[in-house]
Design a protein around this motif. Structure first.
Motif, PDB file in Angstrom:
ATOM      1  N   PRO A   1     -11.738  19.174 -12.671  1.00 48.64           N
ATOM      2  CA  PRO A   1     -11.561  18.420 -13.919  1.00 48.64           C
ATOM      3  C   PRO A   1     -12.613  17.323 -14.061  1.00 48.64           C
ATOM      4  N   HIS A   2     -12.896  16.960 -15.332  1.00 49.84           N
ATOM      5  CA  HIS A   2     -13.928  15.976 -15.613  1.00 49.84           C
ATOM      6  C   HIS A   2     -13.442  14.551 -15.359  1.00 49.84           C
ATOM      7  N   LEU A   3     -14.411  13.657 -15.321  1.00 49.91           N
ATOM      8  CA  LEU A   3     -14.168  12.247 -15.019  1.00 49.91           C
ATOM      9  C   LEU A   3     -13.086  11.641 -15.892  1.00 49.91           C
ATOM     10  N   VAL A   4     -13.107  11.907 -17.194  1.00 58.19           N
ATOM     11  CA  VAL A   4     -12.159  11.264 -18.111  1.00 58.19           C
ATOM     12  C   VAL A   4     -10.722  11.659 -17.755  1.00 58.19           C
ATOM     13  N   ALA A   5     -10.512  12.931 -17.447  1.00 53.56           N
ATOM     14  CA  ALA A   5      -9.170  13.401 -17.070  1.00 53.56           C
ATOM     15  C   ALA A   5      -8.755  12.811 -15.728  1.00 53.56           C
ATOM     16  N   ARG A   6      -9.673  12.774 -14.779  1.00 47.67           N
ATOM     17  CA  ARG A   6      -9.336  12.258 -13.442  1.00 47.67           C
ATOM     18  C   ARG A   6      -9.023  10.772 -13.485  1.00 47.67           C
ATOM     19  N   ALA A   7      -9.804  10.035 -14.301  1.00 43.52           N
ATOM     20  CA  ALA A   7      -9.555   8.587 -14.402  1.00 43.52           C
ATOM     21  C   ALA A   7      -8.165   8.330 -14.978  1.00 43.52           C
ATOM     22  N   HIS A   8      -7.810   9.085 -16.016  1.00 44.40           N
ATOM     23  CA  HIS A   8      -6.489   8.887 -16.634  1.00 44.40           C
ATOM     24  C   HIS A   8      -5.363   9.274 -15.694  1.00 44.40           C
ATOM     25  N   LEU A   9      -5.565  10.321 -14.896  1.00 44.12           N
ATOM     26  CA  LEU A   9      -4.524  10.709 -13.937  1.00 44.12           C
ATOM     27  C   LEU A   9      -4.336   9.609 -12.902  1.00 44.12           C
ATOM     28  N   GLN A  10      -5.443   9.064 -12.439  1.00 39.40           N
ATOM     29  CA  GLN A  10      -5.343   7.994 -11.447  1.00 39.40           C
ATOM     30  C   GLN A  10      -4.596   6.801 -12.015  1.00 39.40           C
ATOM     31  N   LEU A  11      -4.850   6.485 -13.294  1.00 41.76           N
ATOM     32  CA  LEU A  11      -4.182   5.341 -13.907  1.00 41.76           C
ATOM     33  C   LEU A  11      -2.700   5.620 -14.152  1.00 41.76           C
ATOM     34  N   LEU A  12      -2.337   6.874 -14.324  1.00 44.33           N
ATOM     35  CA  LEU A  12      -0.912   7.219 -14.444  1.00 44.33           C
ATOM     36  C   LEU A  12      -0.226   7.027 -13.094  1.00 44.33           C
ATOM     37  N   LEU A  13      -0.945   7.408 -12.028  1.00 42.94           N
ATOM     38  CA  LEU A  13      -0.360   7.336 -10.686  1.00 42.94           C
ATOM     39  C   LEU A  13      -0.258   5.907 -10.175  1.00 42.94           C
ATOM     40  N   ILE A  14      -1.337   5.154 -10.350  1.00 45.90           N
ATOM     41  CA  ILE A  14      -1.373   3.795  -9.790  1.00 45.90           C
ATOM     42  C   ILE A  14      -1.521   2.777 -10.922  1.00 45.90           C
TER      43      ILE A  14
ATOM     44  N   LYS B   1       0.247   4.022 -21.614  1.00 42.68           N
ATOM     45  CA  LYS B   1       1.528   3.293 -21.689  1.00 42.68           C
ATOM     46  C   LYS B   1       2.082   3.134 -20.278  1.00 42.68           C
ATOM     47  N   HIS B   2       2.811   2.057 -20.100  1.00 44.26           N
ATOM     48  CA  HIS B   2       3.303   1.714 -18.758  1.00 44.26           C
ATOM     49  C   HIS B   2       4.301   2.720 -18.230  1.00 44.26           C
ATOM     50  N   GLN B   3       4.200   2.942 -16.935  1.00 41.91           N
ATOM     51  CA  GLN B   3       5.175   3.738 -16.193  1.00 41.91           C
ATOM     52  C   GLN B   3       5.338   5.140 -16.751  1.00 41.91           C
ATOM     53  N   GLY B   4       4.254   5.674 -17.303  1.00 38.76           N
ATOM     54  CA  GLY B   4       4.287   7.066 -17.760  1.00 38.76           C
ATOM     55  C   GLY B   4       5.175   7.316 -18.955  1.00 38.76           C
ATOM     56  N   ARG B   5       5.488   6.259 -19.713  1.00 42.96           N
ATOM     57  CA  ARG B   5       6.436   6.425 -20.835  1.00 42.96           C
ATOM     58  C   ARG B   5       5.843   7.249 -21.963  1.00 42.96           C
TER      59      ARG B   5
ATOM     60  N   GLY C   1       3.535   2.705 -11.604  1.00 38.59           N
ATOM     61  CA  GLY C   1       3.815   1.368 -12.124  1.00 38.59           C
ATOM     62  C   GLY C   1       5.193   0.861 -11.776  1.00 38.59           C
ATOM     63  N   LYS C   2       5.956   1.607 -10.970  1.00 43.88           N
ATOM     64  CA  LYS C   2       7.301   1.125 -10.666  1.00 43.88           C
ATOM     65  C   LYS C   2       7.670   1.130  -9.185  1.00 43.88           C
ATOM     66  N   ASP C   3       7.152   2.066  -8.406  1.00 44.12           N
ATOM     67  CA  ASP C   3       7.548   2.126  -6.989  1.00 44.12           C
ATOM     68  C   ASP C   3       6.540   1.404  -6.126  1.00 44.12           C
ATOM     69  N   SER C   4       7.003   0.436  -5.393  1.00 47.37           N
ATOM     70  CA  SER C   4       6.074  -0.221  -4.469  1.00 47.37           C
ATOM     71  C   SER C   4       5.757   0.749  -3.337  1.00 47.37           C
ATOM     72  N   PHE C   5       4.617   0.543  -2.690  1.00 48.20           N
ATOM     73  CA  PHE C   5       4.195   1.511  -1.684  1.00 48.20           C
ATOM     74  C   PHE C   5       5.012   1.448  -0.399  1.00 48.20           C
ATOM     75  N   HIS C   6       5.703   0.338  -0.153  1.00 49.66           N
ATOM     76  CA  HIS C   6       6.565   0.351   1.029  1.00 49.66           C
ATOM     77  C   HIS C   6       7.758   1.290   0.783  1.00 49.66           C
ATOM     78  N   ALA C   7       8.177   1.384  -0.502  1.00 46.87           N
ATOM     79  CA  ALA C   7       9.251   2.328  -0.844  1.00 46.87           C
ATOM     80  C   ALA C   7       8.755   3.769  -0.700  1.00 46.87           C
TER      81      ALA C   7
END
Lengths: 673, 179
Positions: free
Chosen positions: A321-334, A202-206, A341-347
């Motif tokens: 941690p295994h690939l599945v967990a790492r992939a999901h963490l990355q998708l939560l972050l970026i 879900k978007h933005q960690g909701r 999903g909300k803060d631009s990187f210049h911010a």
């Protein structure tokens, strides 16, 4: 290496074997009957075996084998329409397929790991289904029916009239409760796992909080599955105990409906080798670990500060941690090129350089260096979500990118200063301040990356004991530079806050100041690392000089070539400049044990640790780190004392360096023979 | 690729002999090929076709060595060399010594001979992969000057990681100045 010999079973996947030639032939010959038996008790037993074997296949797939040879070795999955008359099997197959799709989608989207190459290969497999979105409603309906059947059998057992007549699951009343429970935990595990995967996307960690609840439910259902073993085995065949541990089902029986050779032609480009499906016990352990890894990923605090995110990622990776967990963490972050999903990187950068007021400035947002730095930060976060081996290689490679940014920043800053010296306006002042802040932050991050690169070498066992001296020396240099940049950045942020009129206690709070000394606690911890690295370098150098131990000698090259190879990527990126093998030799050439004792590196660390305990009182991870460092320095001090007392060149002494207390700071182990 | 040692037709027990009782020869032709294939096939899980062997021994016969003891082939090393990303590099593909003859320096001597030829041929570095659990191979190559340059996650089919080992020869050219 792609050449193969025809009729060699290890290489020739097209070779006619003893098995079925096609899925249709297998079905015709009764390899995957629907129902699995006309006897409903046997049908339920066999259904559970299929579910268990699928779990083992799924774990084997996650651990690095192809989907075609694992989950899709199941004939029921390959021809799912055949199972539509069997609600239990049909619903389970549908949820399996949907889960595979969800996991493949996540790993594909994360897209930074080499290990996904085999993972996402699904050519020719029937992964897409028309009504996959209805899989949960089907599963829920089957679960509801079995729950009622369980209630009914319990009511009958206590001689109560059942509230509704749903008919029993199978024909043997004494086994009804056991089978109902065994099925329910398996269905519920699948349901919660699928829900967790959906919530995490879900978007933005909701969906984070709900995902955590589903993960917790998965763990409890896995526990119930483990408990069902005794019941299922008591109805099984009389296999010997030793053998049953390796079986892929809880009952120990061979499942119906699986044939890995049917997909052998779908395992291109490499010929498929015979693989071992993990045992059911190992599969349970795998999924327990995966759930714990997902739980750790979902503990992401959604912190806006980059340094805290980086620290979280380093901590997360400690449990491998295994690939599945790492992939999901990355998708939560970026997500969508933004943090969470909300803060631009210049911010993100403007917060990192303690100039949040600059975030809305369009000139800042569009500045080419800021845009480039934003990309580098995003890339860095993605890299920190990969497996340690891959991560180290990528961290080494990006050092040059970060180093180039720093030089460009510097040039820009100097050019502005030089050209506009006499026309300094308020805007120019801000621009120069911004360049200064950005430069020092980019340099600090570069040194942080360099330190991770070197430290991961210990975790990955890339250094031999004869190389520890040069590695700790280089680490010492990197830590010194990192500390310098960190202190500078903090000074800038404090100055900036002062100008804004912040009170002293707010300043202290912002910068993580350590009450007694007024210096940042993070800086003090880093100072400990500086001292320990230096102490270990000198101890190893002294042993090399006085005992001629840990010496590198080989017929084809020398220590110089090893230095070049280990630090090539750092040298290429000038991180830092003017560091060379000759400087290393000069620094260590004349060191003796007496010098090491005189400088008292380890005692300095003990002093700092004592003062830091208060600052880290509410941070269990940092407290643990302090404890580990204390063990390292205590034991090394004792070892030094023994070596000095006995004499460094006493032949009865055996000295080795091991890591019993800390993953990258070694301890000298001294024995007398 | 892998290092291994086959177990037949030799007895299980360790053989006792001195290093000078081992004769080392360079690949001499087709008559050596079945000896090499026999040694490697017996031990390695990775199947190599006849084409793979011929690829190495036809193109780089001077980089394949065999060790004989009392007329029997007890060990072999198979290598190649060539340009790789602007570096002239040697690669050790297979190294095998029969089990009863291990621990006598035969593998070290085979590898050292191959490396010497690579060095004399102008190679700047030598590389190979080895399982992280193969302590014997890692110690052997470590003594010869190899470092563990990278760790390769789940490199082998059985899920075991590998190290990429690299040996840099002195005086090799590099694209940047290393003081």
């Amino acid at each position: 290496m792609s050449a193969l010999e025809i009729m060699d079973p290890k290489m020739d996947s097209g070779m006619e074997g003893n098995g079925f030639h096609s899925i249709e032939e297998a079905i015709e010959k009764g390899a995957a009957p629907v129902p699995l038996s006309s006897d409903s008790t046997v049908d339920v037993q066999r259904c559970i075996d299929v579910m268990d074997h699928l779990l083992s296949c799924e774990a084997t797939w996650h651990k690095g084998h192809s989907l075609a040879q694992t989950v899709f070795s199941c004939i029921y999955l390959l021809r799912m329409e055949r199972t539509s008359s069997h609600p239990l099997l049909h619903s389970y197959c549908k949820i399996m397929r949907s889960t595979c799709n969800a996991v493949i989608a996540a790993v594909s989207d994360a897209r930074t790991h080499e290990e996904e190459d085999i993972f996402v290969m699904a050519h020719g497999l029937p992964l897409q289904g028309d009504r996959d979105e209805k899989c949960l409603s089907l599963l829920n309906s089957v679960e509801e029916t079995i729950s009622r059947q369980l209630r009914a059998c319990k009511a009958q057992a206590s001689r109560k009239k059942p509230s509704d007549d749903v008919g029993s699951l199978q024909t043997i009343p004494d086994l009804e409760e056991g089978f109902c429970r065994a099925l329910l935990c398996r269905l519920r595990f699948r349901k919660h796992f699928y829900h967790a995967l959906m919530c995490m996307r879900k978007h933005q960690g909701r969906g984070i909080e709900l995902a955590k609840k589903h993960v917790a439910s998965c763990l409890s259902e896995l526990a119930f599955m483990s408990k069902s073993v005794e019941f299922l085995r008591s109805n099984g065949l009389g296999s010997c105990h030793g053998e049953i541990e390796y079986r892929t089902t809880a009952s120990g029986k061979q499942p119906f409906g699986f044939d890995a050779s049917l997909n052998s032609r779908l395992s291109a480009p490499t010929p498929p080798r015979a693989i071992q499906i993990v045992s059911w016990k190992q599969a349970i352990l795998y999924f327990e670990k995966l759930m714990n890894d997902l739980d750790a990923a979902l503990s992401l605090p959604l912190d806006p500060l980059l340094e805290n995110i980086l620290q979280f990622l380093v901590q997360f990776q400690k449990s491998e941690p295994h690939l599945v967990a790492r992939a999901h963490l990355q998708l939560l972050l970026i997500q969508d090129g933004k943090l969470y999903g909300k803060d631009s990187f210049h911010a993100v950068i403007s917060r990192a350089i303690a100039l949040p007021e600059i975030t809305r400035d369009l000139a800042f947002q569009e500045n080419e260096f800021v845009v480039q730095l934003g990309q580098l930060v995003m890339n860095l976060i993605k890299i920190l979500c990969t497996n340690n081996a891959w991560q180290r290689r990528k961290l080494g490679k990006i050092l040059e990118d970060w180093g180039v940014i720093s030089i460009q920043q510097l040039e820009l800053a100097f050019r502005r200063e030089y050209d506009e010296m006499l026309k300094v306006s308020a805007e120019e002042n801000l621009y120069m301040k911004l360049s200064k802040h950005l430069l020092v932050w980019a340099e600090e991050t570069t040194y942080w990356i360099a330190s991770r690169f070197l430290l991961l070498g210990f975790q990955l066992e890339l250094y031999s004991p004869k190389e520890y001296c040069m590695v700790y020396w280089y680490l010492y240099v990197i830590f010194v530079n990192l500390l310098e940049k960190m202190q500078l950045r903090i000074t800038y942020s404090v100055d900036n806050s002062r100008r804004k009129g912040k009170k002293k206690q707010d300043l202290a709070k912002d910068a993580g100041f350590h009450p007694p000394t007024g210096v940042s606690s993070t800086c003090l911890l880093l100072q400990c690392y500086v001292y320990i690295s230096e102490g270990l370098t000198m101890m190893l150098a002294a042993l090399h000089n006085e005992r001629h131990s840990f010496q590198i000698s080989s017929p084809f090259n020398s220590e110089h070539e090893r230095f070049i190879q280990h630090f090539e990527l750092l040298q290429r990126a000038n991180v830092p400049q003017h560091i060379s093998y000759h400087l290393f030799k000069e620094s260590t050439a004349n060191v003796q044990i007496s010098n090491v004792l005189k400088h008292n590196y380890f005692k300095e660390v003990q002093r700092i640790i004592t003062s830091l305990r208060g600052s880290f009182a509410r941070d269990p991870e940092r407290l643990l780190e302090l404890h580990r460092l204390e063990q390292v320095v205590d034991h090394n001090r004792v070892a030094l004392g023994v070596i000095e007392r006995v004499g460094a060149n006493d032949v009865s002494l055996e000295i080795s360096f091991e890591f019993p207390y800390h993953p990258y700071f070694a301890v000298a182990v001294v024995k007398r023979s | 690729m892998e290092d291994a040692a086959p177990s037949e037709p030799f007895p299980e027990t360790e053989l006792q002999f001195s290093p000078w009782e081992v004769e080392y020869v360079s690949y001499g032709g087709e008559h050596h090929l079945p000896l090499i294939m026999n040694l490697v096939d017996k031990e390695l899980s990775e199947p190599y076709s006849i084409f793979t062997y011929r690829y190495f021994v036809y193109l780089w016969p001077n980089l394949t060595f065999l060790a004989f003891h009392e007329g029997k082939c007890v060990g072999t090393v198979v290598c190649k060399m060539g340009e790789h990303r602007n570096t002239f590099r040697g690669y050790i593909a297979m190294l095998v010594v029969v089990k009863p003859c291990r621990g006598k320096g035969i593998a070290t001597e085979l590898v050292a001979r191959a490396i010497r030829v690579m060095m004399e041929s102008g190679c700047e570095e030598v590389t190979l992969e080895a399982e992280v659990t193969n302590k014997g191979a890692l110690a052997l190559y470590g003594r010869l000057g190899f470092i563990r340059a990278k760790r390769l996650f789940r490199y082998y089919l059985n899920g075991v990681d590998a190290f990429r080992l690299k040996l840099l020869f002195p005086g090799a050219k590099s694209p940047f100045h290393i003081p």
